[in-house]
Scaffold this active site. Structure first.
Site, PDB file in Angstrom:
ATOM      1  N   SER A 112       4.318  -0.897   3.618  1.00  0.00           N
ATOM      2  CA  SER A 112       5.633  -0.772   4.257  1.00  0.00           C
ATOM      3  C   SER A 112       5.850   0.584   4.920  1.00  0.00           C
ATOM      4  O   SER A 112       6.751   0.727   5.759  1.00  0.00           O
ATOM      5  CB  SER A 112       6.734  -0.998   3.209  1.00  0.00           C
ATOM      6  OG  SER A 112       6.600  -2.282   2.644  1.00  0.00           O
TER       7      SER A 112
ATOM      8  N   GLU B  75       4.917  -8.559   8.412  1.00  0.00           N
ATOM      9  CA  GLU B  75       5.824  -8.207   9.518  1.00  0.00           C
ATOM     10  C   GLU B  75       7.137  -7.624   8.999  1.00  0.00           C
ATOM     11  O   GLU B  75       8.199  -7.876   9.547  1.00  0.00           O
ATOM     12  CB  GLU B  75       6.134  -9.438  10.386  1.00  0.00           C
ATOM     13  CG  GLU B  75       4.920 -10.159  10.900  1.00  0.00           C
ATOM     14  CD  GLU B  75       4.330  -9.514  12.131  1.00  0.00           C
ATOM     15  OE1 GLU B  75       4.953  -8.575  12.653  1.00  0.00           O
ATOM     16  OE2 GLU B  75       3.254  -9.945  12.549  1.00  0.00           O
TER      17      GLU B  75
HETATM   18  P1  FAD Z   1       4.243  -2.624  -0.221  1.00  0.00           P
HETATM   19  O1  FAD Z   1       4.631  -1.861   0.993  1.00  0.00           O
HETATM   20  O2  FAD Z   1       3.414  -1.934  -1.252  1.00  0.00           O
HETATM   21  O3  FAD Z   1       5.576  -3.146  -0.904  1.00  0.00           O
HETATM   22  C1  FAD Z   1       5.607  -3.757  -2.208  1.00  0.00           C
HETATM   23  C2  FAD Z   1       7.063  -4.048  -2.557  1.00  0.00           C
HETATM   24  O4  FAD Z   1       7.809  -2.819  -2.590  1.00  0.00           O
HETATM   25  C3  FAD Z   1       7.737  -4.926  -1.494  1.00  0.00           C
HETATM   26  O5  FAD Z   1       8.664  -5.784  -2.103  1.00  0.00           O
HETATM   27  C4  FAD Z   1       8.478  -3.904  -0.650  1.00  0.00           C
HETATM   28  O6  FAD Z   1       9.579  -4.448   0.063  1.00  0.00           O
HETATM   29  C5  FAD Z   1       8.926  -2.925  -1.713  1.00  0.00           C
HETATM   30  N1  FAD Z   1       9.241  -1.607  -1.168  1.00  0.00           N
HETATM   31  C6  FAD Z   1       8.404  -0.730  -0.535  1.00  0.00           C
HETATM   32  N2  FAD Z   1       9.078   0.362  -0.138  1.00  0.00           N
HETATM   33  C7  FAD Z   1      10.373   0.180  -0.502  1.00  0.00           C
HETATM   34  C8  FAD Z   1      11.594   0.921  -0.341  1.00  0.00           C
HETATM   35  N3  FAD Z   1      11.626   2.092   0.311  1.00  0.00           N
HETATM   36  N4  FAD Z   1      12.721   0.396  -0.838  1.00  0.00           N
HETATM   37  C9  FAD Z   1      12.727  -0.807  -1.455  1.00  0.00           C
HETATM   38  N5  FAD Z   1      11.630  -1.567  -1.625  1.00  0.00           N
HETATM   39  C10 FAD Z   1      10.480  -1.090  -1.164  1.00  0.00           C
HETATM   40  N6  FAD Z   1      -1.068  -6.364   8.158  1.00  0.00           N
HETATM   41  C11 FAD Z   1      -1.618  -5.983   9.337  1.00  0.00           C
HETATM   42  O7  FAD Z   1      -1.626  -4.799   9.670  1.00  0.00           O
HETATM   43  N7  FAD Z   1      -2.179  -6.905  10.177  1.00  0.00           N
HETATM   44  C12 FAD Z   1      -2.224  -8.233   9.870  1.00  0.00           C
HETATM   45  O8  FAD Z   1      -2.745  -9.037  10.659  1.00  0.00           O
HETATM   46  C13 FAD Z   1      -1.670  -8.667   8.628  1.00  0.00           C
HETATM   47  N8  FAD Z   1      -1.764  -9.974   8.233  1.00  0.00           N
HETATM   48  C14 FAD Z   1      -1.342 -10.328   6.976  1.00  0.00           C
HETATM   49  C15 FAD Z   1      -1.593 -11.627   6.505  1.00  0.00           C
HETATM   50  C16 FAD Z   1      -1.220 -11.989   5.217  1.00  0.00           C
HETATM   51  C17 FAD Z   1      -1.541 -13.373   4.700  1.00  0.00           C
HETATM   52  C18 FAD Z   1      -0.543 -11.067   4.392  1.00  0.00           C
HETATM   53  C19 FAD Z   1      -0.090 -11.473   3.004  1.00  0.00           C
HETATM   54  C20 FAD Z   1      -0.290  -9.790   4.835  1.00  0.00           C
HETATM   55  C21 FAD Z   1      -0.704  -9.394   6.114  1.00  0.00           C
HETATM   56  N9  FAD Z   1      -0.546  -8.076   6.571  1.00  0.00           N
HETATM   57  C22 FAD Z   1      -1.078  -7.680   7.778  1.00  0.00           C
HETATM   58  C23 FAD Z   1      -0.007  -7.054   5.667  1.00  0.00           C
HETATM   59  C24 FAD Z   1       1.513  -7.045   5.582  1.00  0.00           C
HETATM   60  O9  FAD Z   1       2.067  -6.608   6.794  1.00  0.00           O
HETATM   61  C25 FAD Z   1       1.895  -6.149   4.396  1.00  0.00           C
HETATM   62  O10 FAD Z   1       1.546  -6.883   3.224  1.00  0.00           O
HETATM   63  C26 FAD Z   1       3.368  -5.773   4.369  1.00  0.00           C
HETATM   64  O11 FAD Z   1       3.659  -4.848   5.373  1.00  0.00           O
HETATM   65  C27 FAD Z   1       3.804  -5.182   3.031  1.00  0.00           C
HETATM   66  O12 FAD Z   1       2.922  -4.179   2.635  1.00  0.00           O
HETATM   67  P2  FAD Z   1       2.310  -4.205   1.126  1.00  0.00           P
HETATM   68  O13 FAD Z   1       1.807  -5.568   0.860  1.00  0.00           O
HETATM   69  O14 FAD Z   1       1.394  -3.062   1.033  1.00  0.00           O
HETATM   70  O15 FAD Z   1       3.551  -4.008   0.170  1.00  0.00           O
END
Ligand code: FAD
Length: 390
Positions: free
Chosen positions: A144, A369
């Site tokens: 994120s 996204e």
């Molecule tokens: P994290 O950022 O670690 O977040 C974990 C939790 O903590 C979430 O609930 C989040 O909302 C919460 N959180 C984080 N910060 C805060 C805050 N400040 N306040 C409150 N809550 C918070 N990425 C690409 O770049 N290209 C792609 O093509 C792509 N395809 C994807 C396809 C799939 C099937 C999936 C599952 C993901 C894909 N992604 C891709 C990645 C996706 O964009 C990320 O999973 C997403 O941005 C969230 O990042 P993270 O999973 O690291 O979660």
């Protein structure tokens, strides 16, 4: 007085012109022929066989980079692109993801920020579906908060040398070009990386319980040497990837309603034919309450998507409004799928019906996204003027 149409209770089709309807029908027809007969099997086996052929067919119907202009792209309106996303996701979120990543992320990045030479090199083949693209922003330790990315590109004479890992990258293992975002001494830059570059590999991520009919990969970059002209010259900083994400998120506002529509229609059909206690379950008030509430959220969501599409076409759509749409529509779509699942009872958990597949797909859509929480924070900041991100 026009009659009440259960599949279009608000008469929203009247908002569409003949060309909009023709595009919608073409995409709906393609998905009915090429995806729906096979999708349960693909989902069960956790693969998207024939992805290159599917991409070429999507190119042939103009669905790749659909709202971009020139370089073989269809130059469709934002509303038309949205309608295509809805129809594709009514088949499966994995197919819509293939198209979104290709068009709204990889192609859009090159189209918006690339040099003329980069556009000529990549875009016509990508529009035709001959070349698949991916978009690498997320990393194993960075989601994120992409400003914290570790992937690094360093100048070395006239070249760039790229090192790092990207994670959860849609289309990664089948891509010919990866748009990779990396830290540099000048700030975050984007690179159009040919995936046959030495030091680049893209192993597929297995064991997913969501978006199973979609290729998701890790990108591994170990001393990938790139020529000076691999960098996208048109942008420096996080506004580069965020601009692409706005475009893709807009497609999800529509697409999620496709998954919701398919699940709603499945539940409606089932409720009219499944009998318990001597009558169709659709005749019970509790089932009707569920169906009525699902229809409300489904068609409100489509209306919202259409409104945002018109704003995008008018050039007045703000990122906060895209957050509004993505947050609302994906959250409501997953709720509709879960409610549909209850109406189907035990059959609801079977791949014979689409609802559980759509519900589990939407778990990914809820997160990628921009997670629900990120869009709440975007709106919270816009409403209060106070930044709660950190
Ligand atoms: P994290 O950022 O670690 O977040 C974990 C939790 O903590 C979430 O609930 C989040 O909302 C919460 N959180 C984080 N910060 C805060 C805050 N400040 N306040 C409150 N809550 C918070 N990425 C690409 O770049 N290209 C792609 O093509 C792509 N395809 C994807 C396809 C799939 C099937 C999936 C599952 C993901 C894909 N992604 C891709 C990645 C996706 O964009 C990320 O999973 C997403 O941005 C969230 O990042 P993270 O999973 O690291 O979660």
């Amino acid at each position: 007085m026009p009659s009440f149409v259960p599949t279009d209770p608000l008469g929203l089709d009247e908002l569409l012109g003949p060309e909009d309807l023709a595009i919608r029908d073409t995409v709906r027809g393609w998905a009915a022929d090429r995806v729906l007969p096979h999708i349960a099997g693909w989902y069960e086996s956790g693969e998207l066989p024939g992805i290159r052929e599917l991409a070429r067919e999507l190119g042939a119907i103009g669905a790749l980079g659909m709202s971009l202009t020139g370089y073989g792209c269809a130059g469709a309106s934002a509303v038309q692109y949205g309608l295509a996303c809805l129809e594709l996701e009514a088949a499966d979120s994995g197919i819509r993801s293939l198209v979104s990543v290709q068009g709204s992320l990889a192609m859009y990045a090159i189209w918006k920020y690339g040099s003329e030479e980069q556009k000529q090199r990549w875009l016509p083949g990508m529009a035709a579906g001959e070349l698949i693209g991916c978009f690498g922003l997320t990393e194993p330790d960075v989601g994120s908060d992409p400003a914290a990315m570790r992937t690094y590109a360093k100048r070395d004479g006239g070249d760039w040398v790229l090192n790092g890992r990207k994670m959860w990258i849609t289309n990664g293992s089948v891509a010919a070009v990866a748009v990779v975002w990396a830290q540099t001494d000048e700030g975050i830059r984007g690179f159009a990386v040919p995936t046959d570059s030495a030091g680049f590999s893209a192993p597929e991520i297995k064991h997913k319980w969501s978006l199973r009919a979609s290729v998701t990969s890790e990108l591994v970059m170990d001393d990938v040497r790139l020529p000076a002209d691999a960098v996208l010259p048109g942008v420096t900083g996080l506004k580069g990837p965020l601009g692409c994400l706005s475009h893709a998120r807009y497609g999800i506002v529509w697409g999620s309603m496709g998954a919701a529509r398919a699940s709603f229609e499945s539940a409606l059909d089932y409720a009219k034919t499944r009998e318990q206690f001597g009558r169709p379950i659709g005749g019970f008030q509790l089932t009707q309450a569920k169906l009525a509430d699902m229809a409300l959220e489904l068609h409100k969501g489509i209306l919202l998507a259409h409104h945002l599409g018109r704003r995008m076409d008018a050039g007045t759509l703000r990122p906060e409004q895209i957050s509004f749409g993505k947050l609302n529509n994906v959250r409501e779509a997953i709720e509709i799928c879960r409610t549909a699942r209850t109406i189907l009872g035990a059959n609801g958990i079977s791949l014979e019906y689409p609802v559980m597949r759509h519900a589990t797909n939407l778990e990914s859509v809820l997160t990628y996204e921009g997670t629900v929480e990120m869009h709440q924070l975007v709106l919270g900041k816009a409403l209060t003027g106070l930044d709660a991100f950190r």
